[in-house]
Write a protein that holds these residues in place. Structure first.
Motif, PDB file in Angstrom:
ATOM      1  N   ILE D  29      59.396   4.114 -15.774  1.00 31.07           N
ATOM      2  CA  ILE D  29      59.049   3.639 -14.437  1.00 31.07           C
ATOM      3  C   ILE D  29      58.045   4.617 -13.845  1.00 31.07           C
ATOM      4  CG2 ILE D  29      59.905   3.116 -12.118  1.00 31.07           C
ATOM      5  CD1 ILE D  29      62.582   2.449 -13.303  1.00 31.07           C
ATOM      6  N   ALA D  30      56.922   4.097 -13.357  1.00 28.91           N
ATOM      7  CA  ALA D  30      55.926   4.952 -12.708  1.00 28.91           C
ATOM      8  C   ALA D  30      55.635   4.394 -11.324  1.00 28.91           C
ATOM      9  CB  ALA D  30      54.647   5.016 -13.537  1.00 28.91           C
ATOM     10  N   ARG D  31      55.493   5.299 -10.351  1.00 30.88           N
ATOM     11  CA  ARG D  31      55.179   4.871  -8.996  1.00 30.88           C
ATOM     12  C   ARG D  31      53.903   5.548  -8.534  1.00 30.88           C
ATOM     13  NH1 ARG D  31      60.525   5.621  -8.511  1.00 30.88           N
ATOM     14  NH2 ARG D  31      61.785   3.743  -8.286  1.00 30.88           N
ATOM     15  N   GLY D  32      53.139   4.852  -7.726  1.00 28.07           N
ATOM     16  CA  GLY D  32      51.934   5.447  -7.170  1.00 28.07           C
ATOM     17  C   GLY D  32      51.649   4.843  -5.811  1.00 28.07           C
ATOM     18  N   GLU D  33      50.760   5.479  -5.075  1.00 26.45           N
ATOM     19  CA  GLU D  33      50.396   4.991  -3.749  1.00 26.45           C
ATOM     20  C   GLU D  33      48.881   4.900  -3.648  1.00 26.45           C
ATOM     21  OE1 GLU D  33      54.061   7.386  -1.511  1.00 26.45           O
ATOM     22  OE2 GLU D  33      51.971   7.884  -1.087  1.00 26.45           O
ATOM     23  N   VAL D  34      48.386   3.817  -3.096  1.00 25.48           N
ATOM     24  CA  VAL D  34      46.963   3.712  -2.808  1.00 25.48           C
ATOM     25  C   VAL D  34      46.806   3.695  -1.299  1.00 25.48           C
ATOM     26  CG1 VAL D  34      44.875   2.325  -3.041  1.00 25.48           C
ATOM     27  CG2 VAL D  34      46.493   2.455  -4.934  1.00 25.48           C
ATOM     28  N   ARG D  35      46.183   4.736  -0.770  1.00 25.05           N
ATOM     29  CA  ARG D  35      46.004   4.816   0.678  1.00 25.05           C
ATOM     30  C   ARG D  35      44.612   4.301   1.031  1.00 25.05           C
ATOM     31  NH1 ARG D  35      49.905   7.785   3.221  1.00 25.05           N
ATOM     32  NH2 ARG D  35      51.526   8.417   1.742  1.00 25.05           N
ATOM     33  N   ILE D  36      44.559   3.227   1.808  1.00 23.56           N
ATOM     34  CA  ILE D  36      43.262   2.653   2.172  1.00 23.56           C
ATOM     35  C   ILE D  36      43.223   2.426   3.671  1.00 23.56           C
ATOM     36  CG2 ILE D  36      42.886   1.542  -0.051  1.00 23.56           C
ATOM     37  CD1 ILE D  36      43.897  -1.031   1.065  1.00 23.56           C
ATOM     38  N   GLY D  37      42.021   2.239   4.202  1.00 20.70           N
ATOM     39  CA  GLY D  37      41.840   2.072   5.636  1.00 20.70           C
ATOM     40  C   GLY D  37      42.441   0.771   6.145  1.00 20.70           C
ATOM     41  N   GLN D  38      42.622   0.705   7.465  1.00 17.45           N
ATOM     42  CA  GLN D  38      43.238  -0.475   8.076  1.00 17.45           C
ATOM     43  C   GLN D  38      42.427  -1.741   7.860  1.00 17.45           C
ATOM     44  OE1 GLN D  38      46.308  -0.860   9.292  1.00 17.45           O
ATOM     45  NE2 GLN D  38      46.551   1.189   8.467  1.00 17.45           N
ATOM     46  N   ALA D  39      41.099  -1.628   7.899  1.00 21.26           N
ATOM     47  CA  ALA D  39      40.269  -2.823   7.743  1.00 21.26           C
ATOM     48  C   ALA D  39      40.479  -3.444   6.366  1.00 21.26           C
ATOM     49  CB  ALA D  39      38.795  -2.469   7.959  1.00 21.26           C
ATOM     50  N   ALA D  40      40.422  -2.592   5.345  1.00 22.03           N
ATOM     51  CA  ALA D  40      40.614  -3.092   3.979  1.00 22.03           C
ATOM     52  C   ALA D  40      42.034  -3.621   3.799  1.00 22.03           C
ATOM     53  CB  ALA D  40      40.330  -1.976   2.972  1.00 22.03           C
ATOM     54  N   LEU D  41      43.003  -2.893   4.352  1.00 15.33           N
ATOM     55  CA  LEU D  41      44.394  -3.308   4.194  1.00 15.33           C
ATOM     56  C   LEU D  41      44.643  -4.666   4.858  1.00 15.33           C
ATOM     57  CD1 LEU D  41      47.060  -2.442   2.973  1.00 15.33           C
ATOM     58  CD2 LEU D  41      47.582  -1.202   5.065  1.00 15.33           C
ATOM     59  N   SER D  42      44.013  -4.873   6.015  1.00 13.84           N
ATOM     60  CA  SER D  42      44.163  -6.166   6.687  1.00 13.84           C
ATOM     61  C   SER D  42      43.622  -7.287   5.812  1.00 13.84           C
ATOM     62  CB  SER D  42      43.401  -6.162   8.023  1.00 13.84           C
ATOM     63  OG  SER D  42      43.955  -5.212   8.890  1.00 13.84           O
TER      64      SER D  42
END
Lengths: 111, 111, 111, 111, 111, 111
Positions: D29-42
């Motif tokens: 099991i591997a976990r990761g996080e992609v942190r992106i700006g609010q505009a892209a996330l929306s």
């Protein structure tokens, strides 16, 4: 030759920068010999003159492998091959192979 | 047509030399139909309208396979695709697929 | 059929778990037809009877593509193929192709 | 840990011998996080709820990449994956990814 | 940003058309950190100073993976990389990695 | 030898059926020599004793290529390699290479 161009000054492997090189036409020719026993060679000859796929399979394998060179040689650049030919000559002692690959680009097929 | 260009004069397969050809813009369009039963088709429809990945997976598969063409078609040149699109239309009898691939180069996507 | 097994309950694509399935022998047979004009078909016939590589190249392409199936079909498991055969029959209207792939394992070549 | 198992006694890389190991069931099991700006996330959120392919493409990419691991990690053995799942959770700060790969065999997916 | 360029107006994934874009020189730099325990880090250090292949294998893996990007990122165009370099810096907490890829073409390595 | 097992009775290439064969342990050893000039050989020696990646890159290339054999040899079965080792010995005339690949399965690495 005073240095290995595929290593940087610290001895680290790298894909050499060819961004500043201009396109030229390049041709690589490689020759090899496969020495096999008379029984096997007779079968290759016989099959060739009749209908078999022996040399055709080998020729296709060579052409497809040429396209995979950047996958096999770690520091090789991607190369846009413009032609590949593979010739076999049946000799008494086995099979002589000549492969020719051409490209037009900033890096050579001769690597 | 009086000869097969992918064979040389001896009937041997080769990757045809395109080194002397100039770059042109090229477009290939291929269409196909997948005929499936009503039960399966209903599931595809339903999943599509809700949130499922059915057609998205198929579309990605088509785009990635387009990039692998030189790995699959033995005498195909390496090709720098400039765009690939895959469209699906759900019909009563199944799914119509249209794929469009573009390139600018000395050899075509139409091979 | 009441569900698509390659989607989970949320409609997300997945590679289905086959860890609990036991090995069985599996065989897939696929048939296709390539309809081509008489001029091209004559060339294929002629080359075949003489020495050319036309059908041999196609046969090798089919066998190698069979090994690449997990690379092409996104949700397909890796498969240890135990045999692949590709047959061509020249008909008046073109070429009939039959491909047979076998494996022994927990998932099928029939996917 | 007193040695790196993927090097032999001279420090040379090798694919470790697993021939004598028996099959066991393995899960990574591997976990990761992609942190992106609010505009892209929306945009990702909006497209997801309507019909877009954003997360479906990413999921397919993850599943196909899992199958390519032995091509990417030089000393990794070939692995017969029995299942692969990739989950995305949209959080306020971006996207959390969890990937699970299973295999039954003499070497693990946990390498 | 008001749209995701890798989706068309219906939200379908596509390989964006770059046929009309002219060639420019492009450079991508990516950095990452691998945090590992002191025991493992000591082994990496020790092997590095003697003759072992640890970082060399990692460097080759990075260079070869860079060439495989279009195989891994579904909507990425084929890219003719003109150079790839991967640097490691051993820190107290682990290893810092910097990778630089260059290309000259109509689409970037920065995708 | 009275026939080529990789051709059927009509001379057509095929991937031979190994479905009925039981698993055995198999080992293949291949040796080769690379003869290079003294200047290049000195550089290889020097880099090796200091810190360079020359032989490490070659070793990784050999191990990764071993995994790609079924992609390169058209009629080769998929093979689950259990170990691969590549050794180099610097001689006066150049470099001697010995590669050893092991598998347990119904078909051999000795093909």
């Amino acid at each position: 030759m005073t240095e290995l161009t595929h290593l940087d000054k610290s001895g680290n492997a790298r894909m050499v920068d060819v961004g500043a090189k201009s396109d030229t036409e390049r041709l690589a020719i490689a020759r090899g010999e496969v020495r096999i026993g008379q029984a096997a060679l007779s079968l290759v000859r016989e099959v060739k003159t009749v209908k078999g796929d022996v040399l055709a399979v080998a020729r296709v394998a060579g052409i497809m492998a040429a396209k995979k060179t950047p996958d096999l040689i770690p520091l090789c650049h991607p190369i846009m091959l413009s032609s590949v030919e593979v010739d076999f000559t049946l000799e008494e002692w086995g099979i002589e192979i000549e492969a020719r690959a051409r490209t037009t680009g900033p890096k050579g097929v001769e690597m």
